[in-house]
Design a protein around this motif. Structure first.
Motif, PDB file in Angstrom:
ATOM      1  N   ALA A 165       0.805  -1.228   0.000  1.00 30.26           N
ATOM      2  CA  ALA A 165       0.000   0.000   0.000  1.00 30.26           C
ATOM      3  C   ALA A 165       0.836   1.276   0.000  1.00 30.26           C
ATOM      4  O   ALA A 165       0.565   2.192  -0.795  1.00 30.26           O
ATOM      5  CB  ALA A 165      -0.965  -0.015   1.192  1.00 30.26           C
ATOM      6  N   PRO A 166       1.860   1.423   0.857  1.00 33.04           N
ATOM      7  CA  PRO A 166       2.604   2.696   0.880  1.00 33.04           C
ATOM      8  C   PRO A 166       3.230   3.068  -0.460  1.00 33.04           C
ATOM      9  O   PRO A 166       3.026   4.195  -0.932  1.00 33.04           O
ATOM     10  CB  PRO A 166       3.652   2.471   1.970  1.00 33.04           C
ATOM     11  CG  PRO A 166       3.046   1.455   2.870  1.00 33.04           C
ATOM     12  CD  PRO A 166       2.282   0.550   1.970  1.00 33.04           C
ATOM     13  N   PRO A 167       3.997   2.168  -1.123  1.00 28.32           N
ATOM     14  CA  PRO A 167       4.554   2.594  -2.419  1.00 28.32           C
ATOM     15  C   PRO A 167       3.483   2.854  -3.472  1.00 28.32           C
ATOM     16  O   PRO A 167       3.632   3.739  -4.317  1.00 28.32           O
ATOM     17  CB  PRO A 167       5.462   1.416  -2.810  1.00 28.32           C
ATOM     18  CG  PRO A 167       4.978   0.258  -2.021  1.00 28.32           C
ATOM     19  CD  PRO A 167       4.467   0.824  -0.740  1.00 28.32           C
ATOM     20  N   PHE A 168       2.393   2.090  -3.420  1.00 33.07           N
ATOM     21  CA  PHE A 168       1.329   2.291  -4.396  1.00 33.07           C
ATOM     22  C   PHE A 168       0.670   3.658  -4.198  1.00 33.07           C
ATOM     23  O   PHE A 168       0.481   4.423  -5.157  1.00 33.07           O
ATOM     24  CB  PHE A 168       0.305   1.167  -4.252  1.00 33.07           C
ATOM     25  CG  PHE A 168      -0.857   1.278  -5.193  1.00 33.07           C
ATOM     26  CD1 PHE A 168      -0.709   1.042  -6.549  1.00 33.07           C
ATOM     27  CD2 PHE A 168      -2.112   1.630  -4.717  1.00 33.07           C
ATOM     28  CE1 PHE A 168      -1.785   1.145  -7.408  1.00 33.07           C
ATOM     29  CE2 PHE A 168      -3.191   1.747  -5.572  1.00 33.07           C
ATOM     30  CZ  PHE A 168      -3.025   1.498  -6.927  1.00 33.07           C
ATOM     31  N   LEU A 169       0.317   3.959  -2.943  1.00 39.13           N
ATOM     32  CA  LEU A 169      -0.307   5.258  -2.661  1.00 39.13           C
ATOM     33  C   LEU A 169       0.649   6.409  -2.927  1.00 39.13           C
ATOM     34  O   LEU A 169       0.238   7.474  -3.414  1.00 39.13           O
ATOM     35  CB  LEU A 169      -0.797   5.299  -1.216  1.00 39.13           C
ATOM     36  CG  LEU A 169      -1.944   4.338  -0.864  1.00 39.13           C
ATOM     37  CD1 LEU A 169      -2.260   4.408   0.623  1.00 39.13           C
ATOM     38  CD2 LEU A 169      -3.180   4.665  -1.682  1.00 39.13           C
ATOM     39  N   LEU A 170       1.932   6.195  -2.603  1.00 37.41           N
ATOM     40  CA  LEU A 170       2.914   7.239  -2.864  1.00 37.41           C
ATOM     41  C   LEU A 170       3.041   7.513  -4.354  1.00 37.41           C
ATOM     42  O   LEU A 170       3.143   8.670  -4.782  1.00 37.41           O
ATOM     43  CB  LEU A 170       4.265   6.828  -2.272  1.00 37.41           C
ATOM     44  CG  LEU A 170       5.411   7.837  -2.449  1.00 37.41           C
ATOM     45  CD1 LEU A 170       5.060   9.160  -1.759  1.00 37.41           C
ATOM     46  CD2 LEU A 170       6.708   7.273  -1.888  1.00 37.41           C
ATOM     47  N   SER A 171       2.996   6.460  -5.162  1.00 31.63           N
ATOM     48  CA  SER A 171       3.086   6.636  -6.616  1.00 31.63           C
ATOM     49  C   SER A 171       1.886   7.427  -7.140  1.00 31.63           C
ATOM     50  O   SER A 171       2.039   8.341  -7.963  1.00 31.63           O
ATOM     51  CB  SER A 171       3.156   5.270  -7.303  1.00 31.63           C
ATOM     52  OG  SER A 171       4.289   4.552  -6.872  1.00 31.63           O
ATOM     53  N   LEU A 172       0.683   7.092  -6.640  1.00 30.18           N
ATOM     54  CA  LEU A 172      -0.504   7.824  -7.083  1.00 30.18           C
ATOM     55  C   LEU A 172      -0.463   9.279  -6.622  1.00 30.18           C
ATOM     56  O   LEU A 172      -0.885  10.187  -7.354  1.00 30.18           O
ATOM     57  CB  LEU A 172      -1.762   7.143  -6.546  1.00 30.18           C
ATOM     58  CG  LEU A 172      -2.104   5.774  -7.149  1.00 30.18           C
ATOM     59  CD1 LEU A 172      -3.347   5.211  -6.497  1.00 30.18           C
ATOM     60  CD2 LEU A 172      -2.300   5.885  -8.653  1.00 30.18           C
TER      61      LEU A 172
END
Length: 463
Positions: A206-213
């Motif tokens: 979740a953290p890298p995914f949300l950070l990318s978005l």
């Protein structure tokens, strides 16, 4: 004719200001961020469910691999004839070998089935040697099928009291005894291990995914701000062009009105005096001719003066919009048409929109005077915050809108385009024998006609 009370002059706001520009850009950016947040939720929700599902599938595959290792590397080599026959010493030896798995892992139940549905081995000694209906998953495994591990609310087929009837991981794998006999190894696992792995995978991704978005959203924010500023600059430029066009139109009207008043009307008025003098000194037989000519000339002078009043509007900054609108009733009175006014004491409109409202009213009332054969007309001006509306209604003959606007309404067709460019709307509603209603609006909801105008307009009651 009713006159409104004009205790205070009208107030005028600037057409646009830098603060308004910045506010509009801020609103556009705020809408962009809000839509980005909505898109983030819309995208991340199915992705989170997909990650959760994939993590569950991966955990179940791990459970099946662990069960297959236990069955073929731990249990399989011990399946001699004594174990298959249910000898107590052989079963005890297998219990001892499997006891670490039962104590250190989340294995709840172990069963070993043969092809006839007999339980060859179970961690519950009371089941060993008993025959039950072979579970369909076990039969599928014996037939060579691949049965995936499943996580669901389990129901114990053999009704053993020590198996929890809850959400458990059920695994069936084949196992082959040293003598070549094929059996089915069945295990039940606690679901805590699966849930823990699911949570670990989800919170790990979740953290890298949300950070990318979030980075993508911020990367789009700066072009969005620039685009909003460009659109705002375009709108401001269009507003300036519209204001200049209106000013040029008013200046041209003033020039024409001044030329008519200073030259044509003065000369015709002088000619009228000359004809009056000739009428007095002419032979009796020619006096009637001079009288008719002088009357026609005076009527034309009055018409020209009325035209100059229409061409040259009063000073809106001095009189205010309400005061200027009140003067539009004078030409109607000369034609026997009464005008009822509903005007506020103050109308906080900018100069350009006030001028557009005045021109709509002037054009509509001119059409009423010339073409409607009306006895009564009404003029209503209302303002509620950013919303403003002017409505002109008469009880005249009206016209069929399906056949297009009459030639006399050409000015209103031009005004409709002008008001549309300024961000407002103008509608002309009429029906034969039902009068004509003209409505111009600015502000929120300007594209929607009020419910009172959804049907044919009611004529103004005759005086």
């Amino acid at each position: 004719m009713a006159r409104p009370s004009l205790r205070k002059p009208a107030l005028f706001r600037p057409f646009e200001s830098p603060a308004n520009h910045n506010s509009e850009v801020f609103k556009a950016v705020r809408r962009f961020l809000l839509m980005g947040l909505v898109a983030l939720v819309v995208v991340t929700t199915p992705v989170a469910f997909w990650i959760w599902s994939e993590a569950e599938r991966h955990a179940l595959e791990n459970s099946k691999e662990a069960t297959d290792h236990l069955a073929n590397n731990v249990v399989g080599p011990l399946l001699d004839a004594e174990v298959l026959s249910g000898a107590p010493t052989a079963v005890e030896r297998l219990d001892e070998r499997l006891r670490p798995w039962m104590g250190e892992t989340s294995v709840f139940e172990i069963r070993l089935w043969d092809k006839d549905g007999r339980i060859v081995y179970s961690d519950d000694p009371k089941l060993i040697g008993h025959t039950f209906g072979l579970p369909h998953e076990a039969q599928e495994v014996l037939d060579g099928g691949d049965v995936p591990a499943n996580l669901e609310m389990q129901k114990d087929e053999v009704n053993t009291p020590n198996v929890e009837n809850g959400e458990l991981v059920e695994v069936y794998v084949p196992v082959t005894a040293p003598d070549g006999q094929k059996l089915v190894f069945e295990t039940y696992y606690d679901d805590d291990g699966v849930r823990q792995e699911q949570a670990a995978v989800l919170f790990g991704m979740a953290p890298p995914f949300l950070l990318s978005l979030a980075v993508l959203q911020l990367a789009q924010l700066f072009p969005a701000v620039q685009l909003a500023r460009r659109i705002q600059a375009y709108e401001a430029g269009r507003s300036r062009l519209l204001r200049r066009a209106i000013e040029a139109s008013e200046l041209e009207r003033q020039r024409i009105a001044r030329d008519l008043h200073d030259e044509v009307i003065q000369e015709l008025s002088g000619l009228s005096y000359v004809m009056e003098s000739e009428e007095l000194h002419s032979p009796p037989g020619q006096r009637a001719l001079f009288s008719d000519a002088r009357r026609i000339l005076q009527d034309n002078v009055r018409s020209l003066r009325a035209m100059t009043s229409e061409l040259y509007p009063p000073d809106l900054n001095r009189l205010g919009l309400s005061g200027a609108l009140a003067r539009l009733g004078d030409p109607l009175e000369e034609r026997g048409i009464s005008l009822e006014l509903d005007l506020p004491d103050q109308c906080e409109l900018d100069r350009d929109r006030a001028a557009l409202f005045y021109r709509v009213a002037r054009e509509a009332l001119a059409n009423t005077a010339k073409h409607s054969r009306a006895a009564k007309a009404e003029l209503h001006l209302h303002q509620d915050g950013d919303r403003s509306e002017i409505r002109i209604q008469d009880d005249g003959c009206g016209f069929d809108q399906s056949e297009g606007s009459p030639e006399g309404h050409f000015g209103l067709r031009i005004m409709k385009d002008t008001i549309g460019e300024a961000g407002g709307t103008l509608q002309v509603m009429s029906a034969p024998g039902r009068g004509t209603t003209v409505v111009a609006r600015f502000g929120a909801g300007g594209n929607k006609v009020p419910s009172s105008f959804d049907h044919e307009p009611e004529p103004v009651p005759s005086a």
